[in-house]
Write a protein that holds these residues in place. Structure first.
Motif, PDB file in Angstrom:
ATOM      1  N   THR A  39       2.728   3.220  -5.493  1.00  0.00           N
ATOM      2  CA  THR A  39       3.948   3.406  -4.666  1.00  0.00           C
ATOM      3  C   THR A  39       5.045   3.423  -6.087  1.00  0.00           C
ATOM      4  N   SER A  40       6.097   3.790  -6.075  1.00  0.00           N
ATOM      5  CA  SER A  40       7.516   2.740  -6.875  1.00  0.00           C
ATOM      6  C   SER A  40       7.986   2.358  -6.814  1.00  0.00           C
ATOM      7  N   ARG A  41       8.258   2.501  -4.802  1.00  0.00           N
ATOM      8  CA  ARG A  41       8.949   1.749  -3.779  1.00  0.00           C
ATOM      9  C   ARG A  41       8.729  -0.534  -3.900  1.00  0.00           C
ATOM     10  N   LEU A  42       7.666  -0.279  -4.972  1.00  0.00           N
ATOM     11  CA  LEU A  42       7.119  -1.442  -4.443  1.00  0.00           C
ATOM     12  C   LEU A  42       8.132  -2.622  -5.354  1.00  0.00           C
ATOM     13  N   GLN A  43       8.073  -3.306  -5.880  1.00  0.00           N
ATOM     14  CA  GLN A  43       9.380  -3.892  -6.967  1.00  0.00           C
ATOM     15  C   GLN A  43       7.868  -4.973  -7.760  1.00  0.00           C
ATOM     16  N   PRO A  44       8.502  -4.328  -8.608  1.00  0.00           N
ATOM     17  CA  PRO A  44       7.939  -4.666 -10.549  1.00  0.00           C
ATOM     18  C   PRO A  44       7.821  -6.367 -10.858  1.00  0.00           C
ATOM     19  N   GLN A  45       9.304  -7.137  -9.689  1.00  0.00           N
ATOM     20  CA  GLN A  45       9.002  -8.305 -10.172  1.00  0.00           C
ATOM     21  C   GLN A  45       8.523  -8.806  -9.416  1.00  0.00           C
ATOM     22  N   SER A  46       8.054  -7.939  -8.663  1.00  0.00           N
ATOM     23  CA  SER A  46       6.922  -9.312  -7.741  1.00  0.00           C
ATOM     24  C   SER A  46       5.598  -9.484  -8.290  1.00  0.00           C
ATOM     25  N   PHE A  47       5.295  -8.874  -9.084  1.00  0.00           N
ATOM     26  CA  PHE A  47       4.332  -8.684 -10.222  1.00  0.00           C
ATOM     27  C   PHE A  47       3.790 -10.417 -10.879  1.00  0.00           C
ATOM     28  N   ARG A  48       2.646 -11.198 -10.752  1.00  0.00           N
ATOM     29  CA  ARG A  48       2.992 -12.263 -10.833  1.00  0.00           C
ATOM     30  C   ARG A  48       1.213 -12.605 -11.881  1.00  0.00           C
ATOM     31  N   ALA A  49       1.528 -11.970 -13.574  1.00  0.00           N
ATOM     32  CA  ALA A  49      -0.180 -11.982 -14.131  1.00  0.00           C
ATOM     33  C   ALA A  49      -0.810 -12.792 -14.325  1.00  0.00           C
ATOM     34  N   SER A  50      -0.875 -14.387 -14.018  1.00  0.00           N
ATOM     35  CA  SER A  50      -0.988 -15.193 -13.927  1.00  0.00           C
ATOM     36  C   SER A  50      -1.698 -15.740 -13.071  1.00  0.00           C
ATOM     37  N   MET A  51      -2.181 -15.200 -12.018  1.00  0.00           N
ATOM     38  CA  MET A  51      -2.429 -14.989 -10.488  1.00  0.00           C
ATOM     39  C   MET A  51      -3.772 -14.860 -10.915  1.00  0.00           C
ATOM     40  N   ARG A  52      -4.674 -16.099 -10.139  1.00  0.00           N
ATOM     41  CA  ARG A  52      -6.133 -15.266 -10.105  1.00  0.00           C
ATOM     42  C   ARG A  52      -7.008 -13.805  -9.214  1.00  0.00           C
ATOM     43  N   PRO A  53      -7.652 -13.422  -9.914  1.00  0.00           N
ATOM     44  CA  PRO A  53      -7.562 -12.492  -9.239  1.00  0.00           C
ATOM     45  C   PRO A  53      -8.123 -12.316  -7.725  1.00  0.00           C
ATOM     46  N   GLU A  54      -8.859 -13.052  -7.188  1.00  0.00           N
ATOM     47  CA  GLU A  54      -9.644 -13.550  -5.684  1.00  0.00           C
ATOM     48  C   GLU A  54      -8.032 -14.464  -5.029  1.00  0.00           C
ATOM     49  N   GLU A  55      -7.078 -14.775  -5.521  1.00  0.00           N
ATOM     50  CA  GLU A  55      -5.831 -14.882  -4.799  1.00  0.00           C
ATOM     51  C   GLU A  55      -4.895 -14.219  -4.941  1.00  0.00           C
ATOM     52  N   ARG A  56      -5.091 -12.562  -5.314  1.00  0.00           N
ATOM     53  CA  ARG A  56      -4.612 -11.575  -4.966  1.00  0.00           C
ATOM     54  C   ARG A  56      -4.016 -10.988  -4.024  1.00  0.00           C
ATOM     55  N   SER A  57      -2.993 -10.696  -2.710  1.00  0.00           N
ATOM     56  CA  SER A  57      -2.718 -10.202  -1.421  1.00  0.00           C
ATOM     57  C   SER A  57      -3.366  -8.686  -1.905  1.00  0.00           C
ATOM     58  N   LEU A  58      -3.638  -8.258  -0.681  1.00  0.00           N
ATOM     59  CA  LEU A  58      -3.562  -6.741  -0.884  1.00  0.00           C
ATOM     60  C   LEU A  58      -2.580  -6.366  -1.763  1.00  0.00           C
ATOM     61  N   VAL A  59      -1.101  -5.933  -1.181  1.00  0.00           N
ATOM     62  CA  VAL A  59      -0.062  -5.867  -1.879  1.00  0.00           C
ATOM     63  C   VAL A  59      -0.245  -6.062  -3.048  1.00  0.00           C
ATOM     64  N   ASP A  60      -0.671  -7.537  -3.611  1.00  0.00           N
ATOM     65  CA  ASP A  60      -0.704  -8.109  -4.670  1.00  0.00           C
ATOM     66  C   ASP A  60      -1.294  -6.882  -5.919  1.00  0.00           C
ATOM     67  N   TRP A  61      -2.561  -6.646  -5.560  1.00  0.00           N
ATOM     68  CA  TRP A  61      -2.866  -5.408  -6.145  1.00  0.00           C
ATOM     69  C   TRP A  61      -2.785  -4.362  -6.836  1.00  0.00           C
ATOM     70  N   VAL A  62      -1.900  -3.596  -5.060  1.00  0.00           N
ATOM     71  CA  VAL A  62      -1.220  -2.026  -5.323  1.00  0.00           C
ATOM     72  C   VAL A  62       0.069  -2.459  -6.473  1.00  0.00           C
ATOM     73  N   ARG A  63       0.468  -3.663  -6.288  1.00  0.00           N
ATOM     74  CA  ARG A  63       1.897  -4.182  -7.286  1.00  0.00           C
ATOM     75  C   ARG A  63       1.194  -3.937  -8.897  1.00  0.00           C
ATOM     76  N   THR A  64       0.389  -5.243  -8.946  1.00  0.00           N
ATOM     77  CA  THR A  64      -0.911  -4.964 -10.386  1.00  0.00           C
ATOM     78  C   THR A  64      -2.035  -3.734 -10.829  1.00  0.00           C
ATOM     79  N   ILE A  65      -1.606  -2.184  -9.653  1.00  0.00           N
ATOM     80  CA  ILE A  65      -2.428  -1.277 -10.672  1.00  0.00           C
ATOM     81  C   ILE A  65      -0.955  -0.726 -11.238  1.00  0.00           C
ATOM     82  N   ASN A  66       0.394  -0.873  -9.968  1.00  0.00           N
ATOM     83  CA  ASN A  66       1.510  -0.394 -10.461  1.00  0.00           C
ATOM     84  C   ASN A  66       1.404  -0.647 -12.078  1.00  0.00           C
TER      85      ASN A  66
END
Length: 252
Positions: free
Chosen positions: A123-150
């Motif tokens: 979804t384009s409505r998720l804010q790109p600036q919320s994406f954190r590239a340095s986050m460990r995969p297992e620490e990502r929330s469900l929304v973090d994963w979708v942001r990462t995919i976007n």
């Protein structure tokens, strides 16, 4: 007190009740933790201040009416309204009473299913600036994963990465029975603009297929599956456990 003065005083007290009721309702939602089901936390302070101001106005108006003599209570001839006298305040009081009676409900799978699976994944409505590239995969929330995919949409890039996410179950009609969909609603301003995002979860052969709206914590590894004719990032579950619905079920 004349016959015309009685209705005028009653209408003035109706104004007081409507204002005070809305002030109490706003503060009640805040104190009971229900406000996070209605608006983004960024606006909590505004609601609390508005509730306090309404209470102050209501108490001040009540004090003024209490001290007034009956003949001093007269309608304002310059006040123009689309409603008959008392209708506006009566409507506000009625809606406030409904707010006390009806408990705000969390959006569930039926609303999420109004969107397609593809729309839930990206979804384009998720804010790109919320994406954190340095986050460990297992620490990502469900929304973090979708942001990462976007940001990086190639699903094979995440193959084998660990995942540990929480969300509620959806059963889209266009994916196989060996899958469930894990989702959460994202709130940007208020409940009116909430929208769901999520990821498919591939179940092992002996895993239970949980009923819709069940909250789960899923652990597993990322893989790529073809769903609805499209390659999608999917969690291959190794562990699934039921959890209670969080006090704040929305993401931001």
């Amino acid at each position: 007190m004349t016959k015309s003065q009685v209705p005028n005083k009653l209408l003035s007290w109706l104004d007081v009740l409507a204002i005070t009721a809305w002030g109490v309702l706003m503060l009640r939602y805040w104190l009971t933790g229900k406000l996070n089901l209605l608006i983004h936390p960024n606006y909590f302070a505004l609601v609390v201040v508005a509730g306090i101001v309404l209470l102050i106005i209501g108490f001040a108006k009540a004090k003024e009416l209490w001290r007034l003599r009956p003949r001093d209570v007269t309608p304002n001839p310059q006040h123009i309204t689309f409603f008959a006298p008392g209708w506006g305040s009566g409507l506000l009081l009625f809606t406030a009473i409904l707010g006390f009676i009806i408990t705000p409900q969390v959006f569930a799978s039926d609303k999420a299913l109004q969107r397609g699976v593809t729309d839930l994944l990206t979804t384009s409505r998720l804010q790109p600036q919320s994406f954190r590239a340095s986050m460990r995969p297992e620490e990502r929330s469900l929304v973090d994963w979708v942001r990462t995919i976007n940001v990086y949409p190639e699903p094979d890039s995440y193959t084998g990465q660990k995942a540990k996410v929480q969300g509620f179950v959806i059963h889209p009609p266009d994916i196989g029975k060996e899958y469930i969909f894990l989702a959460r609603f994202v709130l940007t301003c208020c409940a009116a603009d909430a929208y769901p995002v999520g990821l498919p979860v591939k179940l092992a052969a002996n895993q239970e297929r949980y009923s819709p709206d069940t909250w789960l914590e899923v652990e597993g590894k990322m893989t790529t599956e073809t769903l609805s004719g499209k390659r999608q990032l999917t969690i291959a579950a190794t562990s699934i456990k039921k959890i209670p619905q969080p006090p704040n079920p929305y993401s931001y």
